[in-house]
Scaffold this motif. Sequence first.
Motif, mmCIF file in Angstrom:
data_model
loop_
_atom_site.group_PDB
_atom_site.id
_atom_site.type_symbol
_atom_site.label_atom_id
_atom_site.label_comp_id
_atom_site.label_asym_id
_atom_site.label_seq_id
_atom_site.Cartn_x
_atom_site.Cartn_y
_atom_site.Cartn_z
ATOM 1 N N ARG A 6 0.845 -1.194 0.000
ATOM 2 C CA ARG A 6 0.000 0.000 0.000
ATOM 3 C C ARG A 6 0.878 1.241 0.000
ATOM 4 O O ARG A 6 1.898 1.303 0.677
ATOM 5 N N ARG A 7 0.476 2.236 -0.779
ATOM 6 C CA ARG A 7 1.279 3.446 -0.868
ATOM 7 C C ARG A 7 1.347 4.146 0.485
ATOM 8 O O ARG A 7 0.339 4.275 1.176
ATOM 9 N N GLU A 48 -0.369 8.144 -4.397
ATOM 10 C CA GLU A 48 -1.558 7.852 -5.197
ATOM 11 C C GLU A 48 -1.880 9.008 -6.142
ATOM 12 O O GLU A 48 -2.259 8.808 -7.289
ATOM 13 N N HIS A 49 -1.735 10.231 -5.653
ATOM 14 C CA HIS A 49 -2.063 11.427 -6.436
ATOM 15 C C HIS A 49 -0.823 12.306 -6.555
ATOM 16 O O HIS A 49 -0.048 12.419 -5.598
ATOM 17 N N ASP A 107 -0.345 9.854 0.178
ATOM 18 C CA ASP A 107 -1.525 10.008 -0.665
ATOM 19 C C ASP A 107 -1.325 11.035 -1.774
ATOM 20 O O ASP A 107 -1.677 10.792 -2.916
#
Length: 223
Positions: free
Chosen positions: A96-97, A137-138, A100
Amino acid sequence: QELLLRHRARRVMVVCPAGLTIKWRDEMAEKFGLDFTIVNSEQCATLRRTHGSAANPFRVYPLVIASLPWLRSPRAQRLLDEVLPPVDPHGVAAERREFDLLILDEAHHVAPAAPRRRYAVDSQQTKLLRRMVPHFEHRLFLTATPHNGYQESFTALLELLDDQRFARGVEPDKAARREVVVRRLKRDIDEAGLRFPPRSTEPIEVTYPDAEREVHALLERFA
């Protein structure tokens, strides 16, 4: 702010030149009410005194600002090693990253050089961002000068931003480009010709006194 309110982002990192860290902190507090922490050597020393020698600022503070020069330091690299999970050979985070949202200000500073326009050569800053981006993620890249005139350099920067659509050294696909590029021209947003009225130019005569001519002459001789 929208991502935070929708609970789609909790851990945010702003990466910017060293001279802009305080401005970013103040602007985020003033305009959005967000309490960002500038992570640097001084802050790390303070954190060790308050939280113990093993405390990692990237775990303690959910909203952080870090400068590009500091992130390249060995100390920062060790701290990142502690929080970033392994990445597979394809550049994809194996777990999992950890973060965020990545906000990269003055993004053109991480674009690789392109000697003789033939290929892109990664700088230390390019390598740093290439290592970090899979763990976000972004990604939001901000710059007023995204293109330095070298196609190889620009595509490498686009790859850091979105490696699903762009690849270094490859001409961007027109369909992919249409999906992401928004370019607004005057003719596209003009409202019945009212927003941008026609311009007219008329010459205005001004006096050019002898004193001003003398100053200009002195300046020209000095130069």
